[in-house]
Design a protein around this motif. Structure first.
Motif, PDB file in Angstrom:
ATOM      1  N   UNK A 142       0.866  -1.236   0.099  1.00 39.51           N
ATOM      2  CA  UNK A 142       0.259   0.157   0.105  1.00 39.51           C
ATOM      3  C   UNK A 142       0.786   1.182   0.171  1.00 39.51           C
ATOM      4  N   UNK A 143       0.718   2.091  -0.970  1.00 41.74           N
ATOM      5  CA  UNK A 143       1.318   3.218  -0.814  1.00 41.74           C
ATOM      6  C   UNK A 143       2.715   3.424  -1.687  1.00 41.74           C
TER       7      UNK A 143
ATOM      8  N   UNK B 283      -7.498   6.301   1.446  1.00 40.35           N
ATOM      9  CA  UNK B 283      -7.563   7.664   1.989  1.00 40.35           C
ATOM     10  C   UNK B 283      -6.515   8.424   2.246  1.00 40.35           C
ATOM     11  N   UNK B 284      -5.145   7.663   2.683  1.00 40.08           N
ATOM     12  CA  UNK B 284      -3.961   8.413   2.746  1.00 40.08           C
ATOM     13  C   UNK B 284      -3.447   8.794   1.455  1.00 40.08           C
ATOM     14  N   UNK B 285      -3.577   7.972   0.577  1.00 38.06           N
ATOM     15  CA  UNK B 285      -3.147   8.432  -1.036  1.00 38.06           C
ATOM     16  C   UNK B 285      -3.751   9.713  -1.436  1.00 38.06           C
ATOM     17  N   UNK B 286      -5.123   9.618  -1.153  1.00 40.27           N
ATOM     18  CA  UNK B 286      -5.938  10.898  -1.701  1.00 40.27           C
ATOM     19  C   UNK B 286      -5.610  11.968  -0.758  1.00 40.27           C
ATOM     20  N   UNK B 287      -5.079  11.803   0.463  1.00 42.04           N
ATOM     21  CA  UNK B 287      -5.031  13.027   1.267  1.00 42.04           C
ATOM     22  C   UNK B 287      -3.637  13.508   0.996  1.00 42.04           C
TER      23      UNK B 287
ATOM     24  N   UNK C 132      -3.597  15.591  -2.449  1.00 39.92           N
ATOM     25  CA  UNK C 132      -4.382  16.883  -1.966  1.00 39.92           C
ATOM     26  C   UNK C 132      -3.808  17.798  -0.976  1.00 39.92           C
ATOM     27  N   UNK C 133      -2.711  16.999  -0.255  1.00 39.54           N
ATOM     28  CA  UNK C 133      -1.725  17.845   0.541  1.00 39.54           C
ATOM     29  C   UNK C 133      -0.302  18.272   0.056  1.00 39.54           C
ATOM     30  N   UNK C 134      -0.298  17.758  -1.255  1.00 39.13           N
ATOM     31  CA  UNK C 134       1.054  18.074  -1.903  1.00 39.13           C
ATOM     32  C   UNK C 134       2.245  17.425  -1.082  1.00 39.13           C
ATOM     33  N   UNK C 135       2.101  16.139  -0.609  1.00 39.40           N
ATOM     34  CA  UNK C 135       3.328  15.417   0.404  1.00 39.40           C
ATOM     35  C   UNK C 135       3.494  14.087  -0.414  1.00 39.40           C
ATOM     36  N   UNK C 136       4.649  13.594  -0.068  1.00 38.11           N
ATOM     37  CA  UNK C 136       5.107  12.294  -0.259  1.00 38.11           C
ATOM     38  C   UNK C 136       4.542  11.381   0.644  1.00 38.11           C
TER      39      UNK C 136
ATOM     40  N   UNK D  48     -12.736  10.379   3.257  1.00 36.47           N
ATOM     41  CA  UNK D  48     -12.085  10.281   4.344  1.00 36.47           C
ATOM     42  C   UNK D  48     -10.651  11.308   4.247  1.00 36.47           C
ATOM     43  N   UNK D  49     -10.217  10.872   2.723  1.00 39.68           N
ATOM     44  CA  UNK D  49      -9.010  11.572   2.062  1.00 39.68           C
ATOM     45  C   UNK D  49      -9.336  13.044   2.368  1.00 39.68           C
TER      46      UNK D  49
END
Length: 409
Positions: free
Chosen positions: A71-72, A209-213, A216-220, A389-390
């Motif tokens: 995952x990820x 949801x973590x990948x979407x967040x 959207x947050x512009x982070x790795x 959630x994301x």
């Protein structure tokens, strides 16, 4: 652009004229992101989300299965190739007596935008008998996923691996040279949680949801969501401690209730120890503690939680709680008990740790959300809920005034 399955080319076999001009690029660590360890196997590379030292300290089959599901984890490279082939050997989970589960998806991103999706054929099958807890691996062949019709220009390509299939990487072929992409200025977000963070029932690897967040947050993203295994294990805390990161979040609670693993007396010092260990490696990093989402099954009823097999043959698996609400008086954990204790504990620690923050999981998914988007199996969200959630996490954590706001640009 087209996506398709293709049979794997065995070493020494003939190739078509089109394939003869393709280049094979060695699969190395500089092409992979999101994994904490790479194991060399007889077939190639197996990404792990826990380091070897952690894996050696626990023989639990559930954890072994979860941490090996990538995952990820994604391949990231720069190329002007218009076609990409990836040979992999998957291990797909199946349940005795239940209909076949959908194949895991590979998401192809070109310059950050979804450009294709495909699955791979063949591979191993891990057959699990939920009635006995036994598991048997049935071996299968290497398969190939192919993406064609990519734009003929220099571009950054990402291939996100299926979040629900252990994936040995065997070979990468392209019709133009490939080079690693240097890590840019984006911050690294390290997240740990349960099967919901792992991605359970999400539509694809980039829509957990973590990948979407993260998008959207512009982070790795480094996702240490471990299905069934967010249990405050010291080796997981050490993995978080030792992993470079600019932002860290830990989602604590649901698995402890599911497994009926500990009582309140053990829970409080275990959380303190988990956070203490993380702080050894990240003393000033923004650290967000997230309590459980709303889940009626365990709001006031302790675990353990067991599968309900009555509708398994029809393809429906649900869960039921076996505890008694009266057992809370003896220290048994429920989601309500955990939220209360986490909020108190974080408030206590934050007096000396200004970079420690708390988020009530019900702000991500609460009673009103359950009424609109119920949990299909009583525990896990569907694809639409992962998106919600994301988006909510991105707003609350990375948005203005959020604990990650100044670090997520």
């Amino acid at each position: 652009m087209t996506c398709e399955h293709a049979p794997a080319t065995e070493p020494g076999s003939s190739v078509t004229p089109r394939e003869a001009d393709w280049l094979t690029t060695p699969l190395t660590a500089d092409l992979l992101r999101g994994a904490l360890d790479l194991e060399r196997t007889e077939h190639g590379l197996l990404p792990h989300r826990l380091p070897a030292r952690a894996r050696a300290q626990c023989a639990d089959g559930q954890l072994a299965m979860a941490e090996a599901q990538p995952s990820g984890v994604r391949l990231v490279f720069r190329t002007r190739a218009t076609a990409v082939e990836l040979d992999t050997l998957r291990t797909k989970v199946a349940y005795q007596g239940a209909p076949a589960r959908p194949d895991g998806l590979y998401d192809l991103l070109v310059d950050g935008r979804l450009a294709g999706q495909a699955s791979v054929t063949g591979g191993n099958v891990l057959m699990v008998d939920l009635t006995t807890g036994s598991a048997e691996t049935r071996p299968g062949p290497v398969g190939t996923v192919r993406f064609t019709g990519l734009p003929d220009r220099v571009k950054d390509v990402e291939i996100w691996l299926p979040y629900n299939e252990a994936t040995e990487l065997v070979a990468l072929r392209t019709d133009a040279p490939v080079e690693a992409v240097p890590h840019g200025g984006r911050k690294v977000w390290l997240h740990h949680g349960s099967s919901i963070s792992h991605g359970s029932n999400a539509a694809s690897p980039t829509t957990t949801w973590p990948a979407l967040a993260a998008s959207l947050g512009g982070v790795e993203l480094i996702n240490l969501g471990l299905g069934g295994s967010a249990l405050l294990d010291p080796f997981t805390a050490r993995a978080l401690r030792d992993t470079p990161a600019d932002l860290i979040s830990v989602k604590i609670g649901i698995n402890l209730v599911n497994a009926d693993l500990m009582r309140l007396r053990a829970f409080t010092p275990a959380v303190h120890g988990f956070l203490d260990t993380i702080r050894e490696g990240h003393p000033g990093t923004p650290l967000l503690v997230v309590s459980p989402l709303h889940c009626p099954l365990h709001e006031d009823t302790p675990g353990p939680c067991i599968p309900d097999f009555s509708r398994l043959s029809a393809g429906t698996l649900q869960f039921t709680a076996m505890g008694d609400p009266a057992e809370r008086a003896a220290g048994k954990l429920t989601l309500g008990v955990i939220r209360t204790e986490l909020a108190r504990l974080v408030e206590q620690r934050a007096a000396d740790d200004p970079h420690l923050h708390y988020l009530d999981g019900r702000a991500l998914y609460g009673e009103a959300d359950f009424a609109e988007l119920p949990l299909p199996d009583q525990l896990h969200p569907d694809a639409a809920t992962h998106r919600r959630l994301g988006e909510r996490f991105a707003e609350l954590a990375f948005g203005t005034g959020g604990p990650f706001a100044t670090r997520g640009a």
